[in-house]
Design a protein around this motif. Structure first.
Motif, PDB file in Angstrom:
ATOM      1  N   ALA A  75      -2.812  -5.542  -9.314  1.00 49.71           N
ATOM      2  CA  ALA A  75      -2.522  -4.247  -9.020  1.00 49.71           C
ATOM      3  C   ALA A  75      -3.996  -3.542  -8.620  1.00 49.71           C
ATOM      4  CB  ALA A  75      -1.835  -3.394 -10.041  1.00 49.71           C
ATOM      5  N   PHE A  76      -3.994  -2.799  -7.638  1.00 48.28           N
ATOM      6  CA  PHE A  76      -5.123  -1.824  -7.276  1.00 48.28           C
ATOM      7  C   PHE A  76      -4.742  -0.307  -6.946  1.00 48.28           C
ATOM      8  CE2 PHE A  76      -3.833  -3.538  -3.386  1.00 48.28           C
ATOM      9  CZ  PHE A  76      -4.226  -2.450  -2.441  1.00 48.28           C
ATOM     10  N   ALA A  77      -5.978   0.582  -7.181  1.00 51.51           N
ATOM     11  CA  ALA A  77      -5.951   1.724  -6.891  1.00 51.51           C
ATOM     12  C   ALA A  77      -6.425   2.028  -5.589  1.00 51.51           C
ATOM     13  CB  ALA A  77      -6.402   2.477  -7.748  1.00 51.51           C
ATOM     14  N   PRO A  78      -5.756   2.363  -4.460  1.00 54.73           N
ATOM     15  CA  PRO A  78      -6.493   2.726  -3.126  1.00 54.73           C
ATOM     16  C   PRO A  78      -6.871   4.291  -3.081  1.00 54.73           C
ATOM     17  CG  PRO A  78      -4.134   2.786  -3.008  1.00 54.73           C
ATOM     18  CD  PRO A  78      -4.338   2.210  -4.345  1.00 54.73           C
ATOM     19  N   GLN A  93      -1.489   7.733  -5.513  1.00 53.24           N
ATOM     20  CA  GLN A  93      -1.291   6.255  -5.109  1.00 53.24           C
ATOM     21  C   GLN A  93       0.084   6.050  -5.678  1.00 53.24           C
ATOM     22  OE1 GLN A  93      -4.883   5.316  -6.533  1.00 53.24           O
ATOM     23  NE2 GLN A  93      -4.264   5.095  -8.591  1.00 53.24           N
ATOM     24  N   SER A  94       0.684   5.215  -5.264  1.00 54.47           N
ATOM     25  CA  SER A  94       1.833   4.480  -5.773  1.00 54.47           C
ATOM     26  C   SER A  94       2.896   5.075  -6.568  1.00 54.47           C
ATOM     27  CB  SER A  94       1.205   3.556  -7.070  1.00 54.47           C
ATOM     28  OG  SER A  94       0.059   2.757  -6.592  1.00 54.47           O
ATOM     29  N   ALA A  95       3.250   6.108  -6.018  1.00 54.89           N
ATOM     30  CA  ALA A  95       4.675   6.925  -6.416  1.00 54.89           C
ATOM     31  C   ALA A  95       5.677   5.937  -6.230  1.00 54.89           C
ATOM     32  CB  ALA A  95       4.781   8.219  -5.539  1.00 54.89           C
ATOM     33  N   GLU A  96       6.199   5.604  -5.346  1.00 53.52           N
ATOM     34  CA  GLU A  96       7.306   4.448  -5.092  1.00 53.52           C
ATOM     35  C   GLU A  96       7.048   3.008  -5.575  1.00 53.52           C
ATOM     36  OE1 GLU A  96      10.966   4.213  -2.254  1.00 53.52           O
ATOM     37  OE2 GLU A  96       9.063   4.190  -1.379  1.00 53.52           O
ATOM     38  N   SER A  97       5.908   2.561  -5.385  1.00 53.00           N
ATOM     39  CA  SER A  97       5.629   1.196  -5.626  1.00 53.00           C
ATOM     40  C   SER A  97       4.226   1.069  -6.208  1.00 53.00           C
ATOM     41  CB  SER A  97       6.107   0.106  -4.597  1.00 53.00           C
ATOM     42  OG  SER A  97       7.365   0.114  -4.372  1.00 53.00           O
ATOM     43  N   THR A  98       3.871   0.491  -7.238  1.00 51.97           N
ATOM     44  CA  THR A  98       2.523   0.126  -7.517  1.00 51.97           C
ATOM     45  C   THR A  98       1.569  -0.591  -6.432  1.00 51.97           C
ATOM     46  OG1 THR A  98       3.030   0.049  -9.615  1.00 51.97           O
ATOM     47  CG2 THR A  98       0.912  -1.072  -9.232  1.00 51.97           C
ATOM     48  N   SER A  99       0.643  -0.200  -5.810  1.00 45.55           N
ATOM     49  CA  SER A  99      -0.107  -1.024  -4.873  1.00 45.55           C
ATOM     50  C   SER A  99      -0.579  -2.151  -5.365  1.00 45.55           C
ATOM     51  CB  SER A  99      -1.252  -0.024  -4.252  1.00 45.55           C
ATOM     52  OG  SER A  99      -0.547   1.049  -3.512  1.00 45.55           O
ATOM     53  N   ARG A 100      -0.651  -3.351  -4.596  1.00 49.46           N
ATOM     54  CA  ARG A 100      -0.929  -4.636  -5.273  1.00 49.46           C
ATOM     55  C   ARG A 100      -1.149  -5.670  -3.997  1.00 49.46           C
ATOM     56  NH1 ARG A 100       5.339  -5.387  -6.897  1.00 49.46           N
ATOM     57  NH2 ARG A 100       5.000  -3.330  -7.105  1.00 49.46           N
ATOM     58  N   LEU A 101      -1.897  -6.462  -4.428  1.00 53.28           N
ATOM     59  CA  LEU A 101      -2.229  -7.638  -3.674  1.00 53.28           C
ATOM     60  C   LEU A 101      -2.040  -8.827  -4.438  1.00 53.28           C
ATOM     61  CD1 LEU A 101      -3.891  -8.741  -1.131  1.00 53.28           C
ATOM     62  CD2 LEU A 101      -5.716  -8.821  -2.204  1.00 53.28           C
ATOM     63  N   GLY A 102      -1.362  -9.859  -3.569  1.00 57.23           N
ATOM     64  CA  GLY A 102      -1.040 -11.046  -4.185  1.00 57.23           C
ATOM     65  C   GLY A 102      -0.918 -12.495  -3.256  1.00 57.23           C
ATOM     66  N   LEU A 130       0.799  -1.275   0.042  1.00 47.06           N
ATOM     67  CA  LEU A 130      -0.014  -0.019  -0.149  1.00 47.06           C
ATOM     68  C   LEU A 130       1.192   1.312   0.036  1.00 47.06           C
ATOM     69  CD1 LEU A 130      -2.841  -0.870   2.281  1.00 47.06           C
ATOM     70  CD2 LEU A 130      -3.160  -0.102  -0.144  1.00 47.06           C
ATOM     71  N   ASP A 131       0.619   2.253  -1.011  1.00 49.27           N
ATOM     72  CA  ASP A 131       1.636   3.274  -1.152  1.00 49.27           C
ATOM     73  C   ASP A 131       0.772   4.584  -1.472  1.00 49.27           C
ATOM     74  OD1 ASP A 131       3.335   5.177  -2.255  1.00 49.27           O
ATOM     75  OD2 ASP A 131       4.607   3.814  -2.917  1.00 49.27           O
ATOM     76  N   MET A 132       1.042   5.598  -0.463  1.00 53.61           N
ATOM     77  CA  MET A 132       0.166   6.712  -0.578  1.00 53.61           C
ATOM     78  C   MET A 132       0.819   7.988  -0.425  1.00 53.61           C
ATOM     79  SD  MET A 132      -2.971   6.082  -1.951  1.00 53.61           S
ATOM     80  CE  MET A 132      -3.746   7.654  -1.723  1.00 53.61           C
ATOM     81  N   GLY A 133       0.825   9.059  -1.123  1.00 49.56           N
ATOM     82  CA  GLY A 133       1.497  10.138  -0.822  1.00 49.56           C
ATOM     83  C   GLY A 133       0.959  11.415  -1.430  1.00 49.56           C
ATOM     84  N   LEU A 134       1.760  12.528  -1.039  1.00 47.50           N
ATOM     85  CA  LEU A 134       1.531  13.881  -1.715  1.00 47.50           C
ATOM     86  C   LEU A 134       2.158  13.827  -3.013  1.00 47.50           C
ATOM     87  CD1 LEU A 134       0.033  16.761  -1.189  1.00 47.50           C
ATOM     88  CD2 LEU A 134       1.986  17.399  -0.015  1.00 47.50           C
ATOM     89  N   VAL A 135       1.757  14.119  -4.070  1.00 40.51           N
ATOM     90  CA  VAL A 135       2.441  14.027  -5.205  1.00 40.51           C
ATOM     91  C   VAL A 135       2.302  15.316  -6.064  1.00 40.51           C
ATOM     92  CG1 VAL A 135       3.034  12.536  -7.292  1.00 40.51           C
ATOM     93  CG2 VAL A 135       2.330  11.441  -5.098  1.00 40.51           C
ATOM     94  N   GLY A 136       3.158  15.802  -6.686  1.00 40.96           N
ATOM     95  CA  GLY A 136       2.995  16.704  -7.726  1.00 40.96           C
ATOM     96  C   GLY A 136       3.889  16.964  -8.739  1.00 40.96           C
ATOM     97  N   GLY A 137       3.950  18.083  -9.792  1.00 42.99           N
ATOM     98  CA  GLY A 137       4.658  18.260 -10.719  1.00 42.99           C
ATOM     99  C   GLY A 137       4.087  19.311 -11.803  1.00 42.99           C
ATOM    100  N   ASN A 138       5.040  19.512 -12.724  1.00 44.69           N
ATOM    101  CA  ASN A 138       4.932  20.812 -13.646  1.00 44.69           C
ATOM    102  C   ASN A 138       5.357  20.034 -14.809  1.00 44.69           C
ATOM    103  OD1 ASN A 138       4.316  23.240 -11.789  1.00 44.69           O
ATOM    104  ND2 ASN A 138       6.231  22.064 -10.875  1.00 44.69           N
ATOM    105  N   ASN A 139       4.461  20.068 -15.991  1.00 45.18           N
ATOM    106  CA  ASN A 139       4.838  19.606 -17.330  1.00 45.18           C
ATOM    107  C   ASN A 139       4.721  20.743 -18.443  1.00 45.18           C
ATOM    108  OD1 ASN A 139       4.818  17.100 -16.138  1.00 45.18           O
ATOM    109  ND2 ASN A 139       2.858  16.637 -16.578  1.00 45.18           N
ATOM    110  N   THR A 140       5.480  20.908 -19.479  1.00 40.26           N
ATOM    111  CA  THR A 140       5.252  22.105 -20.319  1.00 40.26           C
ATOM    112  C   THR A 140       5.535  21.332 -21.779  1.00 40.26           C
ATOM    113  OG1 THR A 140       6.080  23.671 -19.103  1.00 40.26           O
ATOM    114  CG2 THR A 140       6.089  24.139 -21.439  1.00 40.26           C
TER     115      THR A 140
END
Length: 429
Positions: A92-95, A63-72, A30-40
């Motif tokens: 893989a799943f999206a929390p 979700q899943s910035a460092e690792s894709t959340s999953r259940l196995g 399970l991987d959750m966080g504060l994520v941002g960015g700028n694209n041009t």
């Protein structure tokens, strides 16, 4: 006498049960966080004169910035004589998503689903949806741990609410060669793979793919006539690994083909695993393409840090016209180190080349073949391990593509720049 027979029967039943012991392990992330960015994104020339570059900026919980959340689930059953049955089922799943899937946040999808047999001292034979030969190698030879953030030109990603710049008038990230899965396909369906045990430091992997009904029709008919010629999806992968003391080396090649006589001569080639999802790639079979890749890597553990080198090359050629292709390559160096037992840091820097698919007429004649454009990127990251299974992370990455004319030698040029950052928490179980 009866007691003796009962005792013998009990011993026999216990022996049979012991011989056929099995175990199942439930695991996940399970991987959750504060994520941002700028694209041009820009197409230059007259386009910029009228509307200017396309810019997107985002910041939010993702979700899943460092690792894709999953259940196995994975397990094995002892069949005796050093042989065991093995299986893995991983999704893989999206929390951060509900059960209503979208193209950017699918609620779940299959990552791996295979079953096979393992013989101690020989290796494993596995069948089902599996990681490709190259992806298995990348998982053990990437300095960043194969995260989903931008800046890594071998494992490309861009997680966050900013998305990928220029999804409409400014083009798309795939046009610039910096989209997810540009460098290699991560997994394929209907694969049969042999993974050897290690002998004198050497290990080998071999994969063949046959997707559903492969056929060859003998009825007369030309391209797009719907009859005659091949209609199949197939492929192979080969990998060789070598470990000696603190040195690890891997060399891998793979090619997956999607051929159909129903395709017109100018039907666009679509790479295997191409996907717009922001979580990870789906096991896509590709369209009208011969998708060939190579991956070579080495790393050495100096004690205070581990140093990495990676090279990846991929070419997707239209199955019925060799003049229609796209190419991607990258060289990347990196380091990974535990500064303290609880603090892990990494850094990588890369340069690459990308050539977009050319423009074609309806008869399949090329009207313009773009040249190669330069890519560059870097990523910095760190983990703070709260325990063996839980860590806090901070990751920052940048990557860019230089100007390139996509539609004609004198037409507007395209360029793409992005940065991606995240702080979050990851728990494995």
């Amino acid at each position: 006498m009866k007691k003796s027979l009962l005792a013998l029967a009990a011993v026999g039943a216990f022996a049979s049960a012991a011989q056929a012991q099995s175990s199942v392990t439930v695991y996940g992330i399970l991987d959750m966080g504060l994520v941002g960015g700028n694209n041009t994104a820009t197409q230059g020339g007259a386009y910029n004169t009228t509307t200017g570059p396309t810019k997107t900026t985002g910041l939010g919980i993702a979700q899943s910035a460092e690792s894709t959340s999953r259940l196995g689930f994975k397990g094995n059953e002892d069949l005796g004589g050093g042989t065991s049955a093995v299986f893995t089922m991983e999704v893989a799943f999206a929390p951060s998503a509900t059960t209503t899937a979208t193209s950017q946040t699918p609620f779940y999808y299959t990552r791996q689903a295979f079953v096979g047999v393992k013989k101690n001292g020989v290796g494993s034979l596995l069948a089902g949806t599996q990681n490709t030969t190259i992806y298995d190698a990348v998982l053990t030879s990437d300095p960043s741990g194969v995260n989903n953030m931008g800046g890594n030109l071998v494992t490309l990603g861009a997680i966050g609410p900013q998305g990928q710049a220029g999804t409409s008038t400014g083009g798309s990230a795939s046009q610039y060669g910096l989209a997810n899965n540009s460098a290699y396909n991560t997994r394929v369906e209907n694969a049969l793979q042999f993974k050897s045990d290690t002998f004198s430091g050497f290990g080998a992997r071999a994969m063949v793919v046959a997707y559903n009904a492969n056929s060859t029709d003998t009825t007369q008919g030309g391209a797009a006539a719907g009859v005659g010629g091949q209609n199949n999806v197939n492929g192979y992968g080969l990998g060789l690994d070598y470990n000696w003391n603190k040195l690890n080396v891997t060399a891998n090649v793979q090619q997956f083909n999607a051929v159909s006589n129903a395709n017109l001569s100018n039907t666009q080639a679509v790479l295997f695993g191409s996907s717009a999802t922001a979580v990870s790639s789906l096991a896509s079979p590709g369209v009208n393409v011969k998708d060939a890749g190579q991956y070579y890597a080495a790393n050495y553990d100096f004690g205070i840090l581990k140093a990495f080198y990676q090279y990846v090359n991929r070419k997707g050629t239209q199955a019925n016209d060799a003049n229609y292709y796209t190419k991607y390559s990258a060289n990347q160096i990196g380091v990974n180190s535990y500064v303290t037992p609880a603090i892990q840091v990494w850094a990588s820097a890369a340069i690459g080349k990308y050539q977009a698919q050319g423009a074609f007429t309806t008869s399949g004649a090329p009207t313009y073949i773009p040249g190669s454009t330069n890519l560059n990127g870097f990523q910095l990251g760190s983990n703070y391990w709260l325990s063996k299974r839980t860590n806090l992370y901070a990751i920052y990455g940048q990557m860019a593509q230089s100007n390139q004319a996509m539609t004609s030698a004198t037409g507007p040029t395209s360029a793409y720049n992005m940065n991606n950052y995240a702080v979050g928490v990851r728990h494995t179980f």
